[in-house]
Design an enzyme around this catalytic site. Structure first.
Site, short mmCIF file in Angstrom:
data_model
loop_
_atom_site.label_atom_id
_atom_site.label_comp_id
_atom_site.label_asym_id
_atom_site.label_seq_id
_atom_site.Cartn_x
_atom_site.Cartn_y
_atom_site.Cartn_z
CG ASP A 178 -0.23 -0.13 2.53
OD1 ASP A 178 0.75 0.61 2.77
OD2 ASP A 178 -0.64 -0.98 3.34
CE LYS A 202 -3.72 -1.92 2.04
NZ LYS A 202 -3.21 -2.98 2.91
CG ASP A 234 -3.64 -10.87 11.25
OD1 ASP A 234 -3.72 -12.06 11.60
OD2 ASP A 234 -4.25 -9.96 11.82
N GLY A 237 -4.65 -12.16 3.48
CA GLY A 237 -5.50 -11.65 2.40
C GLY A 237 -4.87 -10.52 1.62
#
Length: 326
Positions: A178, A202, A234, A237
């Protein structure tokens, strides 16, 4: 004569909670010592009890605890360990956080929200910590939350050395997942000989944690081996969606490099099935054997932490470990 002068030798002691004892043992071994024997258990109602089995009076104490699952339990245990040291007359207490819990909650996105990362710092200060030492904080501003010295260690030299040894003969590009981590990507670029930068644009719904949409890649990645860098993985995704977006732009391949392997929920399945050809992490958090997979590479963080502890103990420079950047 009104003053009694006596030379006393400083002594270093390493303490560990129960969250990641293997890492603490490795750090102590690098320092040429052992973790102080500690009695720790829970009462029937879940309250935690800790007691050190050796005298800690006058010591330079380093309390190691990684905030892994169950995160609130291990934070509380570490706070109690610090309080016990303070009440037992330790001379200086350094809290060593290979992974700083609640670091993602470092600001308010909306009204009526806590700044939890600040609260964690306040709790350790109140418990009696004189100093914090952490590896790759989610944002550098967390250093300002603690009213005392903070040593911000970086796994970048360790991770980039591995990338160079494996992929140095490829044309590389460094990709941030990002726009907010461009500064970290710039440091990676410098380490990799000025590799070009890119980032994934994003969007994220603040009402749905751990979910994001990778819209497009900004920057030149075509025909390059792309090193996708982040501080933590984490649920996996964000990283896997970013890897797909990069490959869709014609990249020769994607390698993921991150410091903290949280690996919650279905993260292992997502990463195993992802387009990334290698996932490089460190062992700041425990990774059980059943959470490891073929393309996961785990690099040891103990040498870095032990070097930083030695510098602090000897009143040296932690910043010098990172070419003046810390």
């Amino acid at each position: 004569m009104t003053v009694i002068r006596k030379k006393t030798k400083r002594h270093l002691m390493v303490f560990s909670g129960r969250a990641h004892p293997t890492l603490a043992d490795q750090v102590a071994a690098e320092l040429g010592t052992h973790v102080v024997p500690t009695q720790a258990y829970e009462f029937a109602n879940g309250e935690i009890f800790v007691r050190y089995e050796e005298s800690v009076r006058g010591c330079d104490a380093f309390v190691i605890q990684s905030h892994t699952v169950p995160i609130n339990e291990w934070i509380m245990e570490q706070l109690l360990m610090v309080d016990a040291l303070k009440r037992a007359s330790a001379k200086r207490i350094t809290v060593v956080l290979p992974f700083y819990g609640y670091a993602r909650q470092d600001k308010k996105h909306r009204g009526r929200e806590p700044i939890s990362a600040r609260l964690i710092a306040d709790l350790f200060r109140t418990a009696g910590a004189d100093r914090l030492m952490a590896v790759d904080l989610h944002t550098a501003q967390i250093q300002g939350f603690f009213d005392g010295p903070v040593d911000h260690l970086m796994a970048l030299p360790l991770l980039s050395a591995h990338v160079t040894s494996r992929y140095g003969d490829h044309p590389l590009a460094v990709v941030s997942p990002d726009a907010g981590r461009i500064k970290v990507a710039e440091q990676w670029s410098a380490r990799l000989g000025g590799a070009p930068l890119a980032f994934v644009h994003k969007t994220r719904d603040i009402n749905r944690p751990n979910e994001s949409v990778a819209n497009r890649v900004v920057g030149e990645v075509k025909n390059r081996m792309c090193i996708l860098v982040d501080d933590m993985i984490d649920t996996g995704g964000t990283i896997t969606k970013a890897a797909d977006a990069i490959l869709a732009e014609g990249a020769a391949g994607v390698v993921v490099a991150a410091t903290h392997a949280i690996l919650s929920g279905s993260a292992v399945d997502r990463l195993r099935a992802s387009a990334a050809r290698e996932v490089i992490v460190t062992d700041t958090l425990p990774i059980p054997l059943d959470r490891r997979f073929e393309k996961l590479t785990v690099l040891p963080i103990a040498p870095l932490i032990s070097m930083a502890i030695r510098e602090v103990f000897e009143d040296g420079s932690v910043t010098s470990l990172f070419d003046g950047r810390s």
